[in-house]
Design an enzyme around this catalytic site. Structure first.
Site, mmCIF file in Angstrom:
data_model
loop_
_atom_site.group_PDB
_atom_site.id
_atom_site.type_symbol
_atom_site.label_atom_id
_atom_site.label_comp_id
_atom_site.label_asym_id
_atom_site.label_seq_id
_atom_site.Cartn_x
_atom_site.Cartn_y
_atom_site.Cartn_z
ATOM 1 N N LYS A 238 0.802 -1.233 0.000
ATOM 2 C CA LYS A 238 0.000 0.000 0.000
ATOM 3 C C LYS A 238 0.835 1.284 0.000
ATOM 4 O O LYS A 238 0.392 2.307 -0.498
ATOM 5 C CB LYS A 238 -0.934 0.022 1.217
ATOM 6 C CG LYS A 238 -2.089 -0.969 1.133
ATOM 7 C CD LYS A 238 -3.021 -0.783 2.314
ATOM 8 C CE LYS A 238 -4.176 -1.758 2.268
ATOM 9 N NZ LYS A 238 -5.188 -1.484 3.307
ATOM 10 N N ASP B 7 -10.176 3.001 2.317
ATOM 11 C CA ASP B 7 -10.377 2.320 3.613
ATOM 12 C C ASP B 7 -11.095 3.236 4.611
ATOM 13 O O ASP B 7 -12.074 2.837 5.238
ATOM 14 C CB ASP B 7 -9.035 1.898 4.221
ATOM 15 C CG ASP B 7 -8.472 0.636 3.570
ATOM 16 O OD1 ASP B 7 -9.272 -0.176 3.074
ATOM 17 O OD2 ASP B 7 -7.239 0.468 3.581
#
Ligand code: NAP
Length: 283
Positions: A72, A108
């Site tokens: 990420k 997220d």
């Protein structure tokens, strides 16, 4: 999958490991439900192959990719543009390919906020938040709650310096400060929402608590990012003391829903996505 043809647009998730991912199940169901000619697969990409894998998105004309652990942060160096939220959070979980130009987003935190609002009816404007944990997931959640108008964001972490560092990054968007884990009981009357963003309590360590949370009660909403188990010890005990609880499954569903919406421009068929993931979690 049936229905693949020469017009099918490809999507996927890059991770290491990746075989546990429920994203293919969830996104393929979403494509089917929305009538999109797309296919989504899991790709086991090792760190040394990340750069070539991202080049593959462009070369093969994938419309979008999700990125998961451990890529990420590193993936950001290979993209053309990074959305403001992903930049502040310092991580990308969704890539959109516009004709070879790759933009990185982080869904997220906004997925978490959408789940919290839809599932609890809580208004985040003016909400006083205590986050337990300051890792990658906490960064997204802190940013999203701050952008939603939280009145304050306190961050408590085992490693206090990480809490201070995250508070400093969030302070541009809402009043934020780092606190030590042993100070949190003293905040009981000053917070509305307590969120466990740590991995304490996740399967198989289901008896762990992130801290002493015995003061969380009917004054609070208790929320946990963990969805395995669906109800953690933190949530169960808080509920027994009268707190309203919110688990992590919705965050997973809505981070995928936002990715679907960025890629297709269509509203995500959230109910179908949730149903297929819930079904896969049932023993
Ligand atoms: P991470 O970056 O590794 O951060 C872990 C955090 O947990 C750190 O703040 C760490 O504190 C703390 N921690 C770990 N073990 C602890 C313990 N025994 N007691 C107290 N604190 C502890 O991990 P992450 O990516 O943020 O993920 C955290 C959790 O969120 C995981 O359970 C993950 O499954 C969940 N998550 C859920 C979703 C969803 O879609 N629902 C999405 C992302 C993540 P130190 O800094 O002191 O080490």
């Amino acid at each position: 999958m049936t229905g693949l043809d020469s017009h099918t647009i490809l999507y996927g998730v890059f991770g290491d490991p990746v075989r546990h991912s429920r994203s293919p199940l969830m996104l393929n169901r979403a494509f089917a439900e929305a009538g999109v000619n797309g296919a989504y697969a899991a790709f086991h990409v090792k760190p040394e192959g990340l750069s070539e894998a991202v080049a593959g998105i462009r070369a093969l004309g994938f419309r979008g990719v999700n990125v998961t652990i451990p890529h990420k942060v590193e993936v950001m160096a290979h993209l053309d543009e990074i959305d403001e939220g992903a930049r502040v959070i310092g991580a990308v979980n969704t890539i959109v390919n516009d004709g070879g130009k790759l933009t990185g987003y982080n869904t997220d935190g906004i997925g978490y906020a959408r789940s919290l609002k839809e599932e609890t009816g809580l208004s985040l404007r003016g909400c006083r938040v205590l986050l337990l944990g300051a890792g990658g997931a906490a960064r997204g959640v802190a940013y999203a709650l701050a952008k939603e108008g939280a009145a304050s964001v306190c961050i408590a972490n085992r490693t206090t310096s990480r809490a201070d560092e995250l508070a400093a990054a969030i302070a541009a968007f809402a009043p934020a400060r780092g606190v030590a884990l042993d100070e949190i009981a003293g905040l009981a009357d000053d917070v509305d929402l307590v969120v466990n963003t740590t991995s304490a309590g996740m399967h198989p360590h289901v008896d762990e608590l992130p801290a002493d949370t015995s003061w969380v009660d009917g004054r609070h909403i208790a929320s946990d990012l963990i969805y395995n188990p669906r109800t953690t010890r933190f949530l169960r005990e808080a509920q027994e003391r009268g707190a309203r609880i919110h688990g992590g499954l919705g965050m997973f569903i809505y981070q995928g829903a936002y990715a679907f919406e960025y890629w297709t421009g269509l509203p995500a068929p959230v109910a179908a996505m949730r149903q297929v993931v819930e079904q896969s979690l049932t023993p």
